[in-house]
Scaffold this motif. Structure first.
Motif, short mmCIF file in Angstrom:
data_model
loop_
_atom_site.label_atom_id
_atom_site.label_comp_id
_atom_site.label_asym_id
_atom_site.label_seq_id
_atom_site.Cartn_x
_atom_site.Cartn_y
_atom_site.Cartn_z
N ARG A 59 76.23 -5.84 5.11
CA ARG A 59 77.14 -5.83 6.25
C ARG A 59 78.34 -4.94 5.96
O ARG A 59 78.85 -4.92 4.86
CB ARG A 59 77.64 -7.26 6.55
CG ARG A 59 76.52 -8.20 6.88
CD ARG A 59 76.98 -9.59 7.33
NE ARG A 59 78.00 -10.18 6.52
CZ ARG A 59 79.22 -10.55 6.98
NH1 ARG A 59 79.55 -10.36 8.23
NH2 ARG A 59 80.10 -11.11 6.17
N TYR A 92 82.80 -10.52 16.66
CA TYR A 92 83.21 -9.73 15.50
C TYR A 92 82.56 -10.18 14.19
O TYR A 92 82.78 -9.57 13.15
CB TYR A 92 84.75 -9.79 15.32
CG TYR A 92 85.50 -9.09 16.40
CD1 TYR A 92 85.87 -7.76 16.27
CD2 TYR A 92 85.84 -9.75 17.58
CE1 TYR A 92 86.56 -7.11 17.27
CE2 TYR A 92 86.54 -9.11 18.59
CZ TYR A 92 86.89 -7.79 18.43
OH TYR A 92 87.57 -7.14 19.42
N ASN A 93 81.81 -11.24 14.22
CA ASN A 93 81.34 -11.86 12.99
C ASN A 93 80.52 -10.96 12.08
O ASN A 93 80.56 -11.12 10.86
CB ASN A 93 80.58 -13.15 13.31
CG ASN A 93 81.52 -14.19 13.86
OD1 ASN A 93 82.60 -14.39 13.34
ND2 ASN A 93 81.11 -14.84 14.93
N SER A 94 79.81 -10.02 12.63
CA SER A 94 78.97 -9.16 11.79
C SER A 94 79.80 -8.28 10.86
O SER A 94 79.29 -7.79 9.86
CB SER A 94 78.05 -8.29 12.66
OG SER A 94 78.82 -7.38 13.42
N THR A 95 81.08 -8.11 11.17
CA THR A 95 81.94 -7.24 10.35
C THR A 95 83.08 -8.00 9.66
O THR A 95 84.04 -7.38 9.21
CB THR A 95 82.54 -6.11 11.22
OG1 THR A 95 83.34 -6.70 12.25
CG2 THR A 95 81.47 -5.23 11.81
N ASN A 100 80.46 -17.94 11.86
CA ASN A 100 80.87 -18.08 13.26
C ASN A 100 82.39 -18.13 13.43
O ASN A 100 82.90 -18.97 14.15
CB ASN A 100 80.25 -19.36 13.85
CG ASN A 100 78.76 -19.24 14.01
OD1 ASN A 100 78.28 -18.28 14.59
ND2 ASN A 100 78.03 -20.19 13.48
N LYS A 123 76.00 -12.80 4.71
CA LYS A 123 75.57 -13.38 5.98
C LYS A 123 76.76 -13.53 6.92
O LYS A 123 77.89 -13.71 6.50
CB LYS A 123 74.92 -14.74 5.74
CG LYS A 123 73.67 -14.63 4.91
CD LYS A 123 73.02 -15.97 4.71
CE LYS A 123 71.75 -15.76 3.89
NZ LYS A 123 71.13 -17.01 3.53
N SER A 124 76.48 -13.48 8.22
CA SER A 124 77.53 -13.65 9.24
C SER A 124 77.79 -15.12 9.50
O SER A 124 76.86 -15.91 9.64
CB SER A 124 77.10 -12.99 10.56
OG SER A 124 77.03 -11.60 10.42
#
Length: 148
Positions: free
Chosen positions: A13, A75-78, A70, A67-68
């Motif tokens: 990520r 924006y969680n992926s970054t 919550n 891992k993402s």
């Protein structure tokens, strides 16, 4: 404890933000109760944060940095999310309830994460567009602006 094995180079990520949160609960709230709320009330499969800091300064890993979680919708992926337990007074009004141990653990964790992800910016949950929360109940963006 912050995962010393994950680095920007081996994390699939692209981390743009290190986000500071509060649980908006009593500082004595147990992690298992927070996790139960996410699972049972919100239906989340992953936790809200990667790391959570107890009142005594103990840092607990809830999810791998790869891992993402919550933490901030959209924006969680970054993001890497770190949270202290507390953030409200007895009437559930936003209040910076960090203990000295939490302040020290949060600072050292953010310094470590910033070294791992040098291009990431440190923001509070409330600093994201469209977020109408006081979380983390203090100005994290300003407080940690000098971490390089």
């Amino acid at each position: 404890m912050i995962d010393p094995n994950t680095t920007a180079q081996n994390n699939p990520r692209k981390i743009a933000y290190i986000v500071v949160h509060c649980t908006a609960t009593s500082p004595s709230t147990k992690i298992k109760n927070i996790q139960r709320y996410w699972s049972e009330n919100l239906g989340w499969k992953n936790p809200g944060y990667h790391y959570i800091i107890e009142a005594n300064g103990n840092i607990v890993t809830l999810l791998s940095e790869t891992k993402s979680s919550n933490g901030v919708q959209g924006y969680n992926s970054t993001c890497i999310h770190i949270c202290y337990i507390g953030g409200v007074d007895s009437k559930i009004k936003p209040m910076d309830t960090r203990t000295d141990a939490q302040k020290a653990a949060l600072l050292s964790s953010l310094e470590l994460l910033k070294k791992k992800y040098p291009t990431a910016v440190i923001w509070g949950h409330r600093d994201f567009p469209g977020v109408n929360k006081s979380c983390p109940s203090f100005d994290a963006k300003k407080t940690y602006a000098n971490i390089k």
